[in-house]
Design an enzyme around this catalytic site. Structure first.
Site, short mmCIF file in Angstrom:
data_model
loop_
_atom_site.label_atom_id
_atom_site.label_comp_id
_atom_site.label_asym_id
_atom_site.label_seq_id
_atom_site.Cartn_x
_atom_site.Cartn_y
_atom_site.Cartn_z
N PRO A 2 -1.50 -19.48 -3.27
CA PRO A 2 -1.24 -19.40 -4.71
C PRO A 2 -1.23 -17.95 -5.21
O PRO A 2 -2.08 -17.15 -4.85
CB PRO A 2 -2.37 -20.20 -5.35
CG PRO A 2 -3.38 -20.38 -4.29
CD PRO A 2 -2.76 -20.14 -2.97
N HIS A 125 -12.56 -31.61 4.19
CA HIS A 125 -12.61 -30.17 3.92
C HIS A 125 -13.17 -29.85 2.53
O HIS A 125 -12.87 -28.81 1.97
CB HIS A 125 -11.23 -29.55 4.09
CG HIS A 125 -10.68 -29.74 5.48
ND1 HIS A 125 -11.25 -29.14 6.57
CD2 HIS A 125 -9.65 -30.49 5.94
CE1 HIS A 125 -10.58 -29.51 7.66
NE2 HIS A 125 -9.61 -30.33 7.31
N ARG A 144 -8.62 -24.32 5.35
CA ARG A 144 -8.67 -23.10 6.17
C ARG A 144 -9.82 -22.17 5.80
O ARG A 144 -10.07 -21.18 6.48
CB ARG A 144 -7.33 -22.38 6.13
CG ARG A 144 -6.25 -23.22 6.79
CD ARG A 144 -4.96 -22.46 6.95
NE ARG A 144 -5.10 -21.27 7.79
CZ ARG A 144 -4.15 -20.36 7.94
NH1 ARG A 144 -3.01 -20.49 7.31
NH2 ARG A 144 -4.34 -19.31 8.72
N ARG A 177 1.15 9.01 -5.64
CA ARG A 177 0.88 8.01 -4.60
C ARG A 177 2.03 7.99 -3.61
O ARG A 177 3.16 7.68 -3.98
CB ARG A 177 0.70 6.64 -5.26
CG ARG A 177 -0.06 5.65 -4.42
CD ARG A 177 -0.57 4.50 -5.27
NE ARG A 177 -1.74 4.87 -6.04
CZ ARG A 177 -2.99 4.82 -5.57
NH1 ARG A 177 -3.22 4.40 -4.35
NH2 ARG A 177 -4.00 5.18 -6.33
N ARG A 286 3.66 -7.03 5.67
CA ARG A 286 4.18 -8.09 4.79
C ARG A 286 5.70 -8.04 4.76
O ARG A 286 6.30 -6.96 4.71
CB ARG A 286 3.65 -7.92 3.36
CG ARG A 286 2.14 -7.73 3.23
CD ARG A 286 1.36 -8.96 3.60
NE ARG A 286 1.68 -10.12 2.78
CZ ARG A 286 1.10 -10.40 1.62
NH1 ARG A 286 0.19 -9.58 1.13
NH2 ARG A 286 1.43 -11.49 0.95
#
Ligand SMILES: [Zn+2]
Length: 296
Positions: A2, A125, A144, A177, A286
């Protein structure tokens, strides 16, 4: 997993359904991972507390509780500034007899909060069950076990809230940055709760390549980026709103109506603007999706 819009939707759904309810008792499972605060502290904070509000902070769901006539101090959580929190706690208190602990839930990868009737079958779970005075139960289920439960006062997730950020707060985040802008957007210490999908979608709308060095992006491009981030998140929240009850109901099946992705997950498919195939690259582990023609 999420992301911010889903967490916002879940928090709103919970707020609508269990605000003002009272937690009559708490059961916590034996698995240690989901508990970020000691079980005894979680149980003590929740037991016999009234749920005043449920809201989102970053990707955390925060339950504001009212626990009358108990003067105990809760352990502070990571990222909290003790001095500020003391001041805030003091100001927030209507009187000295009440404490205002917060119950903080991070759903992790597979965590879910379910509002059930007590006779509903308890899935294996399940890591926490809160019995409510209304007769229902609030259950935390997480196969998980990357989700986390904790308690705090004046919880601060760090970073700035993307939906509330103004340009004066946003621009300095990227000054000098040298990391790719995509990594900077995912850095939770800078911006709270923008995840992988919404970072890719925002960068596409702002016509900025994910690998661009954050420090090279101009002020006017950052202004467009901030607007894009807010647009994407707001659209996703609006899209998710219709499926709240599915998500928090007994079976916990994910029921989010997905925002139509323009680049995320569309590797090789034509860009919706220029028909160039969407590219996928990996930045800091990613997946990042972008249009090599529209994004510079
Ligand atoms: Zn394009």
């Amino acid at each position: 997993m999420p992301e911010l819009p889903e967490v916002e939707t879940i928090a709103r759904g919970l707020a609508k359904r269990i605000s003002r309810d009272v937690i009559e008792s708490v059961w916590l499972g034996q698995q240690p991972e989901p508990l970020k605060s000691p079980a005894s502290e979680i149980a003590a904070a929740l037991d016999h507390s009234r749920i005043l509000a449920v809201h989102r902070v970053g990707k955390h769901i925060v339950f504001d509780l009212e626990k009358p006539h108990v003067g105990r101090t809760l352990r502070s959580v990571k990222g909290q500034q003790p001095k500020k929190s003391r001041e805030r706690t003091k100001l927030d208190r209507p009187n000295n007899d009440a404490t205002h602990p917060q119950f903080i839930v991070h759903l992790g990868m597979t965590g879910g909060l379910q509002i059930c009737e007590p006779q509903a079958e308890i899935s294996k779970h399940t890591h926490a069950i809160l019995k409510l005075a209304s007769g229902r139960e609030l259950r935390f289920v997480d196969p998980r076990r990357f989700g986390r439960l904790s308690v705090a006062v004046a919880f601060d997730a760090g970073g700035i809230e993307p939906l509330e950020a103004d340009l004066d707060a946003f621009i300095p985040l990227f000054r000098s940055r040298k990391t790719p802008i995509k990594s900077a957007l995912l850095n939770q210490k800078l911006l709270r709760g923008v995840g992988n999908i919404y970072a890719d979608e925002s960068l596409f709308r702002a016509a900025i390549r994910p690998r661009r060095r954050a420090s090279t992006i101009t002020r006017s491009q950052l202004a467009i980026l901030l607007t894009s981030i807010k647009e994407v998140l707001r659209e996703a929240i609006a899209a998710g709103g219709s499926s709240v009850s599915d998500y928090v109901d007994a079976d916990g099946e994910e029921g989010f109506f997905q925002l139509q992705h323009r680049v995320y997950g569309r590797e090789g498919e034509p860009c919706l603007v220029c028909k160039t195939p969407v590219k996928r690259i990996v930045i800091a582990g990613r997946s990042s999706h972008y249009c090599p023609r529209c994004q510079k």
